[in-house]
Write a protein that holds these residues in place. Structure first.
Motif, PDB file in Angstrom:
ATOM      1  N   VAL A 131     109.475  20.581   1.292  1.00  0.00           N
ATOM      2  CA  VAL A 131     110.445  21.256   0.426  1.00  0.00           C
ATOM      3  C   VAL A 131     111.735  21.493   1.209  1.00  0.00           C
ATOM      4  O   VAL A 131     111.715  21.708   2.420  1.00  0.00           O
ATOM      5  CB  VAL A 131     109.909  22.600  -0.135  1.00  0.00           C
ATOM      6  N   LYS A 132     112.860  21.437   0.486  1.00  0.00           N
ATOM      7  CA  LYS A 132     114.165  21.786   1.043  1.00  0.00           C
ATOM      8  C   LYS A 132     114.455  23.212   0.613  1.00  0.00           C
ATOM      9  O   LYS A 132     114.388  23.529  -0.585  1.00  0.00           O
ATOM     10  CB  LYS A 132     115.249  20.853   0.519  1.00  0.00           C
ATOM     11  N   LEU A 133     114.745  24.065   1.570  1.00  0.00           N
ATOM     12  CA  LEU A 133     114.987  25.474   1.286  1.00  0.00           C
ATOM     13  C   LEU A 133     116.449  25.708   0.935  1.00  0.00           C
ATOM     14  O   LEU A 133     117.346  25.166   1.573  1.00  0.00           O
ATOM     15  CB  LEU A 133     114.594  26.328   2.497  1.00  0.00           C
ATOM     16  N   ASN A 134     116.674  26.545  -0.072  1.00  0.00           N
ATOM     17  CA  ASN A 134     118.039  26.912  -0.461  1.00  0.00           C
ATOM     18  C   ASN A 134     118.445  28.255   0.122  1.00  0.00           C
ATOM     19  O   ASN A 134     119.566  28.706  -0.093  1.00  0.00           O
ATOM     20  CB  ASN A 134     118.164  26.947  -1.991  1.00  0.00           C
ATOM     21  N   GLY A 135     117.547  28.888   0.828  1.00  0.00           N
ATOM     22  CA  GLY A 135     117.808  30.173   1.479  1.00  0.00           C
ATOM     23  C   GLY A 135     116.892  30.308   2.685  1.00  0.00           C
ATOM     24  O   GLY A 135     116.312  29.326   3.149  1.00  0.00           O
ATOM     25  N   LYS A 136     116.739  31.541   3.161  1.00  0.00           N
ATOM     26  CA  LYS A 136     115.903  31.758   4.341  1.00  0.00           C
ATOM     27  C   LYS A 136     114.416  31.777   4.014  1.00  0.00           C
ATOM     28  O   LYS A 136     113.590  31.541   4.880  1.00  0.00           O
ATOM     29  CB  LYS A 136     116.299  33.068   5.021  1.00  0.00           C
ATOM     30  N   GLN A 137     114.081  32.088   2.772  1.00  0.00           N
ATOM     31  CA  GLN A 137     112.671  32.139   2.390  1.00  0.00           C
ATOM     32  C   GLN A 137     112.499  31.702   0.945  1.00  0.00           C
ATOM     33  O   GLN A 137     113.463  31.636   0.187  1.00  0.00           O
ATOM     34  CB  GLN A 137     112.099  33.535   2.607  1.00  0.00           C
ATOM     35  N   ALA A 138     111.254  31.412   0.593  1.00  0.00           N
ATOM     36  CA  ALA A 138     110.943  30.962  -0.764  1.00  0.00           C
ATOM     37  C   ALA A 138     109.473  31.234  -1.042  1.00  0.00           C
ATOM     38  O   ALA A 138     108.674  31.405  -0.120  1.00  0.00           O
ATOM     39  CB  ALA A 138     111.244  29.477  -0.913  1.00  0.00           C
ATOM     40  N   THR A 139     109.142  31.245  -2.304  1.00  0.00           N
ATOM     41  CA  THR A 139     107.748  31.313  -2.736  1.00  0.00           C
ATOM     42  C   THR A 139     107.492  30.070  -3.574  1.00  0.00           C
ATOM     43  O   THR A 139     108.200  29.810  -4.543  1.00  0.00           O
ATOM     44  CB  THR A 139     107.479  32.591  -3.557  1.00  0.00           C
ATOM     45  N   VAL A 140     106.483  29.311  -3.161  1.00  0.00           N
ATOM     46  CA  VAL A 140     106.130  28.076  -3.852  1.00  0.00           C
ATOM     47  C   VAL A 140     104.822  28.308  -4.607  1.00  0.00           C
ATOM     48  O   VAL A 140     103.829  28.731  -4.019  1.00  0.00           O
ATOM     49  CB  VAL A 140     105.976  26.903  -2.861  1.00  0.00           C
ATOM     50  N   LYS A 192     104.438  25.921   6.478  1.00  0.00           N
ATOM     51  CA  LYS A 192     104.951  25.822   7.847  1.00  0.00           C
ATOM     52  C   LYS A 192     106.425  25.476   7.747  1.00  0.00           C
ATOM     53  O   LYS A 192     106.803  24.490   7.102  1.00  0.00           O
ATOM     54  CB  LYS A 192     104.200  24.743   8.609  1.00  0.00           C
ATOM     55  N   LYS A 193     107.249  26.301   8.363  1.00  0.00           N
ATOM     56  CA  LYS A 193     108.684  26.037   8.373  1.00  0.00           C
ATOM     57  C   LYS A 193     108.986  24.998   9.446  1.00  0.00           C
ATOM     58  O   LYS A 193     108.569  25.133  10.590  1.00  0.00           O
ATOM     59  CB  LYS A 193     109.439  27.339   8.654  1.00  0.00           C
ATOM     60  N   ILE A 194     109.684  23.949   9.063  1.00  0.00           N
ATOM     61  CA  ILE A 194     110.049  22.887   9.995  1.00  0.00           C
ATOM     62  C   ILE A 194     111.331  23.271  10.727  1.00  0.00           C
ATOM     63  O   ILE A 194     111.447  23.120  11.934  1.00  0.00           O
ATOM     64  CB  ILE A 194     110.221  21.542   9.257  1.00  0.00           C
ATOM     65  N   ASN A 195     112.297  23.759   9.960  1.00  0.00           N
ATOM     66  CA  ASN A 195     113.549  24.279  10.504  1.00  0.00           C
ATOM     67  C   ASN A 195     114.131  25.232   9.458  1.00  0.00           C
ATOM     68  O   ASN A 195     113.456  25.571   8.492  1.00  0.00           O
ATOM     69  CB  ASN A 195     114.518  23.138  10.885  1.00  0.00           C
ATOM     70  N   SER A 196     115.388  25.635   9.620  1.00  0.00           N
ATOM     71  CA  SER A 196     115.963  26.624   8.699  1.00  0.00           C
ATOM     72  C   SER A 196     116.164  26.101   7.281  1.00  0.00           C
ATOM     73  O   SER A 196     116.325  26.879   6.350  1.00  0.00           O
ATOM     74  CB  SER A 196     117.289  27.149   9.257  1.00  0.00           C
ATOM     75  N   LYS A 197     116.130  24.787   7.099  1.00  0.00           N
ATOM     76  CA  LYS A 197     116.380  24.189   5.780  1.00  0.00           C
ATOM     77  C   LYS A 197     115.184  23.442   5.187  1.00  0.00           C
ATOM     78  O   LYS A 197     115.257  22.975   4.057  1.00  0.00           O
ATOM     79  CB  LYS A 197     117.569  23.212   5.859  1.00  0.00           C
ATOM     80  N   GLU A 198     114.107  23.295   5.970  1.00  0.00           N
ATOM     81  CA  GLU A 198     112.953  22.524   5.498  1.00  0.00           C
ATOM     82  C   GLU A 198     111.639  23.227   5.838  1.00  0.00           C
ATOM     83  O   GLU A 198     111.533  23.905   6.851  1.00  0.00           O
ATOM     84  CB  GLU A 198     112.913  21.145   6.152  1.00  0.00           C
ATOM     85  N   ALA A 199     110.656  23.000   4.965  1.00  0.00           N
ATOM     86  CA  ALA A 199     109.306  23.517   5.196  1.00  0.00           C
ATOM     87  C   ALA A 199     108.315  22.539   4.581  1.00  0.00           C
ATOM     88  O   ALA A 199     108.693  21.620   3.844  1.00  0.00           O
ATOM     89  CB  ALA A 199     109.157  24.897   4.584  1.00  0.00           C
ATOM     90  N   VAL A 200     107.049  22.751   4.891  1.00  0.00           N
ATOM     91  CA  VAL A 200     105.987  21.949   4.293  1.00  0.00           C
ATOM     92  C   VAL A 200     104.917  22.896   3.759  1.00  0.00           C
ATOM     93  O   VAL A 200     104.568  23.882   4.402  1.00  0.00           O
ATOM     94  CB  VAL A 200     105.410  20.917   5.295  1.00  0.00           C
ATOM     95  N   VAL A 201     104.457  22.605   2.553  1.00  0.00           N
ATOM     96  CA  VAL A 201     103.358  23.350   1.946  1.00  0.00           C
ATOM     97  C   VAL A 201     102.094  22.531   2.175  1.00  0.00           C
ATOM     98  O   VAL A 201     102.061  21.328   1.877  1.00  0.00           O
ATOM     99  CB  VAL A 201     103.602  23.582   0.439  1.00  0.00           C
ATOM    100  N   ASP A 246     114.933  28.696  -5.290  1.00  0.00           N
ATOM    101  CA  ASP A 246     114.793  28.934  -3.854  1.00  0.00           C
ATOM    102  C   ASP A 246     114.476  27.672  -3.041  1.00  0.00           C
ATOM    103  O   ASP A 246     114.625  27.660  -1.827  1.00  0.00           O
ATOM    104  CB  ASP A 246     113.692  29.965  -3.591  1.00  0.00           C
ATOM    105  N   PHE A 247     114.021  26.618  -3.717  1.00  0.00           N
ATOM    106  CA  PHE A 247     113.658  25.397  -2.995  1.00  0.00           C
ATOM    107  C   PHE A 247     113.732  24.194  -3.934  1.00  0.00           C
ATOM    108  O   PHE A 247     113.778  24.344  -5.158  1.00  0.00           O
ATOM    109  CB  PHE A 247     112.238  25.495  -2.406  1.00  0.00           C
TER     110      PHE A 247
END
Length: 150
Positions: A114-123, A33-42, A76-77
């Motif tokens: 996770v802190k995102l370093n771009g618009k998307q990532a694969t964890v 779930k993306k929290i905002n453009s720079k953060e997400a939660v797995v 990426d994160f």
């Protein structure tokens, strides 16, 4: 005579299959779930079969296999903290380990920010855990996961 031999082979094969069944009392699911453009939660969810439990992440040495997470490094994160449990673990004294241990029944969701370093990532990563019921503990097992964050 041939029929008796075939019947004997069939019985032996059926009994072997019954003993060889692998118990899998824990089913895993993963989402993000993306929290905002720079953060997400797995979100890593364990659904635990009735009568079984898995152990929590944090307790002293000398106990059972704790639930542990290993995440593959990526440009990426970056991990933001450690996995957090969605519910408070129950605790019981385990005579065999001579200590109190935290455990979960039914289901628990582990959340890794996770802190995102771009618009998307694969964890990707692995969760190692041990499932027990009142009579037995299965050997430690692993679940490998991959989830996309978009």
């Amino acid at each position: 005579m041939k029929k008796l031999g075939l019947l004997l082979v069939a019985v032996v094969m059926t009994m072997s299959a019954a003993f060889a069944q692998i118990q899998s009392p824990v089913k895993w699911q993963v989402a993000s779930k993306k929290i905002n453009s720079k953060e997400a939660v797995v979100l890593i969810k364990a659904v635990i079969q009735n009568g079984w439990h898995i152990y929590g992440q944090n307790f002293g040495d000398g106990g059972p296999q704790p639930t542990t997470f290993t995440f593959k490094n990526s440009k990426d994160f970056a991990l933001n903290g450690k996995p957090v449990e969605s519910v408070k673990a129950k605790t019981k004294y385990e005579e065999v380990f001579k200590m109190n241990v935290p455990y979960f029944t039914n289901e628990v969701i582990f959340q890794q920010k996770v802190k995102l370093n771009g618009k998307q990532a694969t964890v990707s990563g692995t969760v190692e855990y041990m499932a027990c019921d009142k009579n037995q503990c299965l050997p430690p097992d692993e679940y490998n996961f991959t989830v996309a964050i978009k």
